[in-house]
Design a protein around this motif. Structure first.
Motif, PDB file in Angstrom:
ATOM      1  N   VAL A   1       0.858  -1.183   0.000  1.00  0.00           N
ATOM      2  CA  VAL A   1       0.000   0.000   0.000  1.00  0.00           C
ATOM      3  C   VAL A   1       0.896   1.235   0.000  1.00  0.00           C
ATOM      4  O   VAL A   1       1.757   1.371   0.875  1.00  0.00           O
ATOM      5  CB  VAL A   1      -0.933   0.021   1.230  1.00  0.00           C
ATOM      6  N   ARG A   2       0.706   2.111  -0.971  1.00  0.00           N
ATOM      7  CA  ARG A   2       1.517   3.327  -1.085  1.00  0.00           C
ATOM      8  C   ARG A   2       0.642   4.539  -0.806  1.00  0.00           C
ATOM      9  O   ARG A   2      -0.447   4.646  -1.344  1.00  0.00           O
ATOM     10  CB  ARG A   2       2.128   3.426  -2.489  1.00  0.00           C
ATOM     11  N   ARG A   3       1.141   5.438   0.020  1.00  0.00           N
ATOM     12  CA  ARG A   3       0.356   6.627   0.352  1.00  0.00           C
ATOM     13  C   ARG A   3       1.276   7.740   0.808  1.00  0.00           C
ATOM     14  O   ARG A   3       2.448   7.486   1.175  1.00  0.00           O
ATOM     15  CB  ARG A   3      -0.669   6.313   1.449  1.00  0.00           C
ATOM     16  N   GLU A   4       0.771   8.965   0.780  1.00  0.00           N
ATOM     17  CA  GLU A   4       1.484  10.122   1.306  1.00  0.00           C
ATOM     18  C   GLU A   4       0.779  10.564   2.581  1.00  0.00           C
ATOM     19  O   GLU A   4      -0.444  10.754   2.578  1.00  0.00           O
ATOM     20  CB  GLU A   4       1.518  11.256   0.278  1.00  0.00           C
ATOM     21  N   ILE A   5       1.542  10.699   3.649  1.00  0.00           N
ATOM     22  CA  ILE A   5       0.950  11.045   4.942  1.00  0.00           C
ATOM     23  C   ILE A   5       1.701  12.234   5.544  1.00  0.00           C
ATOM     24  O   ILE A   5       2.880  12.449   5.259  1.00  0.00           O
ATOM     25  CB  ILE A   5       0.981   9.854   5.923  1.00  0.00           C
ATOM     26  N   GLN A   6       0.999  12.982   6.371  1.00  0.00           N
ATOM     27  CA  GLN A   6       1.625  14.073   7.109  1.00  0.00           C
ATOM     28  C   GLN A   6       1.586  13.733   8.587  1.00  0.00           C
ATOM     29  O   GLN A   6       0.517  13.507   9.161  1.00  0.00           O
ATOM     30  CB  GLN A   6       0.919  15.402   6.847  1.00  0.00           C
ATOM     31  N   SER A   7       2.773  13.666   9.192  1.00  0.00           N
ATOM     32  CA  SER A   7       2.862  13.272  10.595  1.00  0.00           C
ATOM     33  C   SER A   7       2.316  14.374  11.496  1.00  0.00           C
ATOM     34  O   SER A   7       2.631  15.553  11.316  1.00  0.00           O
ATOM     35  CB  SER A   7       4.317  12.971  10.967  1.00  0.00           C
ATOM     36  N   GLU A   8       1.518  13.973  12.461  1.00  0.00           N
ATOM     37  CA  GLU A   8       0.996  14.937  13.436  1.00  0.00           C
ATOM     38  C   GLU A   8       2.067  15.316  14.457  1.00  0.00           C
ATOM     39  O   GLU A   8       1.909  16.282  15.196  1.00  0.00           O
ATOM     40  CB  GLU A   8      -0.211  14.342  14.165  1.00  0.00           C
TER      41      GLU A   8
ATOM     42  N   TYR B   1       5.529  12.430   4.420  1.00  0.00           N
ATOM     43  CA  TYR B   1       6.281  11.205   4.148  1.00  0.00           C
ATOM     44  C   TYR B   1       5.564  10.382   3.080  1.00  0.00           C
ATOM     45  O   TYR B   1       4.324  10.346   3.030  1.00  0.00           O
ATOM     46  CB  TYR B   1       6.420  10.352   5.415  1.00  0.00           C
ATOM     47  N   TYR B   2       6.385   9.748   2.235  1.00  0.00           N
ATOM     48  CA  TYR B   2       5.856   8.759   1.287  1.00  0.00           C
ATOM     49  C   TYR B   2       6.047   7.401   1.941  1.00  0.00           C
ATOM     50  O   TYR B   2       7.173   6.997   2.255  1.00  0.00           O
ATOM     51  CB  TYR B   2       6.620   8.825  -0.034  1.00  0.00           C
ATOM     52  N   ALA B   3       4.953   6.700   2.213  1.00  0.00           N
ATOM     53  CA  ALA B   3       5.007   5.442   2.961  1.00  0.00           C
ATOM     54  C   ALA B   3       4.595   4.269   2.079  1.00  0.00           C
ATOM     55  O   ALA B   3       3.577   4.332   1.382  1.00  0.00           O
ATOM     56  CB  ALA B   3       4.091   5.517   4.183  1.00  0.00           C
ATOM     57  N   VAL B   4       5.411   3.203   2.127  1.00  0.00           N
ATOM     58  CA  VAL B   4       5.084   1.948   1.448  1.00  0.00           C
ATOM     59  C   VAL B   4       4.929   0.882   2.535  1.00  0.00           C
ATOM     60  O   VAL B   4       5.875   0.615   3.283  1.00  0.00           O
ATOM     61  CB  VAL B   4       6.181   1.528   0.454  1.00  0.00           C
ATOM     62  N   THR B   5       3.737   0.304   2.632  1.00  0.00           N
ATOM     63  CA  THR B   5       3.426  -0.643   3.705  1.00  0.00           C
ATOM     64  C   THR B   5       3.109  -2.015   3.130  1.00  0.00           C
ATOM     65  O   THR B   5       2.394  -2.132   2.137  1.00  0.00           O
ATOM     66  CB  THR B   5       2.216  -0.132   4.520  1.00  0.00           C
ATOM     67  N   ARG B   6       3.686  -3.046   3.759  1.00  0.00           N
ATOM     68  CA  ARG B   6       3.420  -4.426   3.331  1.00  0.00           C
ATOM     69  C   ARG B   6       3.014  -5.248   4.553  1.00  0.00           C
ATOM     70  O   ARG B   6       3.647  -5.173   5.603  1.00  0.00           O
ATOM     71  CB  ARG B   6       4.670  -5.038   2.696  1.00  0.00           C
ATOM     72  N   GLN B   7       1.944  -6.025   4.407  1.00  0.00           N
ATOM     73  CA  GLN B   7       1.449  -6.846   5.508  1.00  0.00           C
ATOM     74  C   GLN B   7       1.992  -8.266   5.411  1.00  0.00           C
ATOM     75  O   GLN B   7       2.013  -8.862   4.335  1.00  0.00           O
ATOM     76  CB  GLN B   7      -0.083  -6.885   5.481  1.00  0.00           C
ATOM     77  N   GLU B   8       2.450  -8.801   6.545  1.00  0.00           N
ATOM     78  CA  GLU B   8       2.811 -10.215   6.653  1.00  0.00           C
ATOM     79  C   GLU B   8       1.603 -10.946   7.236  1.00  0.00           C
ATOM     80  O   GLU B   8       1.104 -10.559   8.305  1.00  0.00           O
ATOM     81  CB  GLU B   8       4.035 -10.389   7.563  1.00  0.00           C
ATOM     82  N   VAL B   9       1.126 -11.946   6.525  1.00  0.00           N
ATOM     83  CA  VAL B   9      -0.081 -12.642   6.976  1.00  0.00           C
ATOM     84  C   VAL B   9       0.205 -14.117   7.210  1.00  0.00           C
ATOM     85  O   VAL B   9       1.141 -14.701   6.656  1.00  0.00           O
ATOM     86  CB  VAL B   9      -1.208 -12.488   5.929  1.00  0.00           C
ATOM     87  N   ASP B  10      -0.645 -14.746   8.062  1.00  0.00           N
ATOM     88  CA  ASP B  10      -0.533 -16.183   8.317  1.00  0.00           C
ATOM     89  C   ASP B  10      -1.367 -16.938   7.271  1.00  0.00           C
ATOM     90  O   ASP B  10      -2.015 -16.319   6.419  1.00  0.00           O
ATOM     91  CB  ASP B  10      -0.994 -16.507   9.749  1.00  0.00           C
ATOM     92  N   PRO B  11      -1.353 -18.258   7.291  1.00  0.00           N
ATOM     93  CA  PRO B  11      -2.117 -19.028   6.283  1.00  0.00           C
ATOM     94  C   PRO B  11      -3.600 -18.703   6.252  1.00  0.00           C
ATOM     95  O   PRO B  11      -4.261 -18.922   5.236  1.00  0.00           O
ATOM     96  CB  PRO B  11      -1.865 -20.480   6.702  1.00  0.00           C
ATOM     97  N   ASP B  12      -4.131 -18.166   7.349  1.00  0.00           N
ATOM     98  CA  ASP B  12      -5.545 -17.804   7.381  1.00  0.00           C
ATOM     99  C   ASP B  12      -5.793 -16.360   6.952  1.00  0.00           C
ATOM    100  O   ASP B  12      -6.878 -15.810   7.180  1.00  0.00           O
ATOM    101  CB  ASP B  12      -6.101 -18.018   8.805  1.00  0.00           C
ATOM    102  N   LYS B  13      -4.754 -15.734   6.356  1.00  0.00           N
ATOM    103  CA  LYS B  13      -4.854 -14.364   5.858  1.00  0.00           C
ATOM    104  C   LYS B  13      -5.011 -13.335   6.969  1.00  0.00           C
ATOM    105  O   LYS B  13      -5.514 -12.237   6.741  1.00  0.00           O
ATOM    106  CB  LYS B  13      -6.021 -14.212   4.853  1.00  0.00           C
ATOM    107  N   ARG B  14      -4.573 -13.695   8.168  1.00  0.00           N
ATOM    108  CA  ARG B  14      -4.629 -12.745   9.278  1.00  0.00           C
ATOM    109  C   ARG B  14      -3.268 -12.051   9.411  1.00  0.00           C
ATOM    110  O   ARG B  14      -2.232 -12.706   9.372  1.00  0.00           O
ATOM    111  CB  ARG B  14      -4.982 -13.465  10.582  1.00  0.00           C
TER     112      ARG B  14
END
Length: 580
Positions: free
Chosen positions: A202-209, A215-228
């Protein structure tokens, strides 16, 4: 007893061959007394070469030999710390090193041991590659300029790279992410920790409070076999400067759009643009060109006959654009002697040549932050064009007699009354120089092509020179002469005619009848010769046509327009009078 021993030997042999794993029996002195087919494959030796001839120590890699010898003797002494399973490396007949997993057990006699081997070379190789990759990846992550971190599903920080640790000021591993990164008491809006995962970053531009930076942020989720989701990894890059530049450009673009709309709305019925006078269709197009050119930073070249107002157009482009606060430097290229071109454009240092008694800034330096207007650019020599190209390409220049390189921030607007493409064909203008200058062309119409602007121009110059309003007035005959004149000198000629009229009270148009001369004087100028009225009128007509043709360089269309007749009528009269 011998028969008994042979039976045991045969039993071990059958077990060896069916075990599926490389196996050997090792005597107290490390001699191999029995080896199966799988061990033959592993070692590269035949059974006859091994059994009772070779010692187990022969196959151990040198770095593991001491360990293996101590295990061999310690096992026979029943030492408790000697492992029954472990990994080591062996060397086969061809010198190839293999990783193996060994399982060792003592035989009932307490002297001999049986060992089975599993080749784990591929596994070990993969582990080593993984370790190397992990070490390399860790090095990259630690050295990365971006801010990298990982967060658990409980919002706890599980990893911070060095850049992130330095930004925070301490190692915040184990602390709550939204408190540390954003100074919040609650999780961030749209936090990816508990968002549904589709497996894509997920790519997005965010402004820190916390620090108000972008900041330009690239986020990747690590999931288990059940997609959690169980961890979220994020890379953040500070883009505050880029966002500020984008906002400045957007504000500037909005400013220009508003200015553009205002100018366009006003220009529909405008009779002037700054110091430029005219309401004709041709001049409305020029006003449009000025607005377009002013909104750009590209080079402009203005084409037009002498006296059409090229410098006025260049000045308005400068005034409307974003360089209006900077200098507007005018250079008449045709008036600079060739041997002084470099000094005039680049400046010189004291003592650079005879007469250089002090440092002098050139036109390029004087125009820094503004606009450089090069009038009659076609007069610049090809050698000088090469040097100007370096400046246009951002490579800068050095003053004559100096070594420092200066890179001025300038916009160039050029003007010429010549055909640049013709100059290129003649070799008087370099093709690359032409293309650098011919980015935004503006074509100024001659005054004869916009006669509807004559009343505005005449009125403007009358007001300019009348002062208190006590000056002489133009008669109807004078205005008729103005409309009939071809105006080869364009607006500058008209201005000079009216200026001369107010200065010396003489209204003169070269090549045209004097509208101030009485009719009697005009007829007195007719040669005194015996002729009837018809012949006299024909002779006068011929002289007027010849005079008009000479004045307009024998261009029949222009001559016909000046005389107030069409081309066909003019052609018939030329034939009638035998004019060649």
């Amino acid at each position: 007893m011998a028969r008994n021993s042979d039976a045991v030997h045969q039993w071990y042999r059958r077990v060896f061959e069916k075990s599926g794993a490389a196996s050997i029996i090792i005597e107290p002195d490390m001699t191999i007394s029995m080896a199966n087919v799988e061990f033959e494959k592993l070692s590269g030796f035949a059974r006859e070469e091994i059994e009772h001839r070779m010692k187990w120590s022969r196959f151990i890699a040198p770095e593991d030999l001491d360990k293996m010898v101590s295990y061999h003797h310690g096992r026979r002494r029943r030492e408790s710390l000697v492992p029954d399973e472990y990994d080591c490396r062996v060397v086969n007949r061809s010198g190839q090193v293999r990783d193996i997993w060994i399982k060792v057990a003592m035989l009932p006699d307490g002297k001999r041991s049986i060992a089975s081997f599993m080749d784990i070379t591929d596994l070990k190789t993969a582990q080593r590659e993984l370790q190397r990759s992990q070490a390399s990846l860790n090095g990259v992550i630690e050295a990365a300029g971006g801010l990298i971190y990982a967060v658990s599903k409980e919002y706890r920080i599980v990893f911070l790279n060095r850049s992130m640790r330095e930004k925070i000021g301490h190692n915040a591993t184990g602390e709550i992410c939204y408190a540390i990164f954003h100074g919040r008491n609650l999780p961030c809006t749209n936090c990816p920790v508990h968002a549904a995962s589709d497996g894509h970053p997920v790519r997005r531009e965010i402004q820190s409070e916390l620090d108000d930076r972008w900041y330009y942020a690239v986020t990747r989720q690590e999931v288990d076999p059940d997609k959690r989701v169980f961890t979220v990894e994020t890379l953040m890059i500070d883009i505050t400067e880029r966002k500020q530049a984008e906002e400045a450009l957007a504000a500037q673009a909005d400013h220009f759009r508003q200015e553009n709309r205002s100018l366009r709305t006003g220009m529909k019925e405008r009779f002037r643009f700054g110091a430029i006078i005219g309401k004709s269709h041709e001049m409305q197009a020029i006003y449009e060109n000025i607005v377009h050119a002013a909104a750009s930073s590209a080079n402009v070249i203005i084409y037009g006959e002498s006296g059409t107002g090229k410098e006025l157009v260049a000045q308005e482009i400068h005034n409307v654009g974003n360089r209006a606060e900077g200098p507007f430097v005018v250079v008449n290229c045709g008036a600079i002697p060739e041997h002084l071109l470099e000094s005039e454009f680049f400046g010189h240092k004291k003592g650079a040549f005879t007469g250089a008694d002090r440092d002098r800034a050139g036109h390029l330096h004087q125009a820094h932050g503004g606009t450089l207007f090069l009038d009659e650019i076609g007069e610049i020599t090809p050698a000088m064009q090469v040097k100007l190209l370096r400046v246009i390409d951002g490579k800068g220049f050095s003053p004559v007699g100096g070594g420092e390189v200066r890179k001025p921030d300038i916009r160039i607007i050029a003007a010429t009354n010549r055909d640049s493409e013709s100059l290129v064909r003649q070799g008087r203008m370099r093709e690359d120089f032409f293309f650098r200058m011919h980015v935004i062309p503006v074509y100024m119409p001659p005054l004869r092509d916009r006669r509807e602007d004559l009343p505005l121009l005449v009125d403007h110059f009358l007001n300019l020179y009348a002062g208190s309003g006590n000056g002489p007035k133009l008669t109807g005959a004078m205005l008729d002469a103005v409309y009939a004149h071809h105006w080869p000198g364009n607006v500058r000629e008209l201005q000079n005619v009216i200026h001369r009229y107010f200065t010396v009270n003489r209204f003169e148009l070269p090549g045209a009848p004097d509208p101030q001369k009485p009719a009697k004087e005009m007829f007195q100028s007719i040669p005194d010769q015996p002729a009837n009225l018809k012949e006299a009128l024909l002779d006068m007509e011929k002289k007027l046509i010849v005079s008009a043709l000479k004045k307009h360089r024998w261009r029949r269309s222009d001559t016909a327009a000046a005389l107030g007749i069409n081309r066909r009528t003019l052609f018939k009269k030329i034939q009638q009078h035998g004019i060649k």
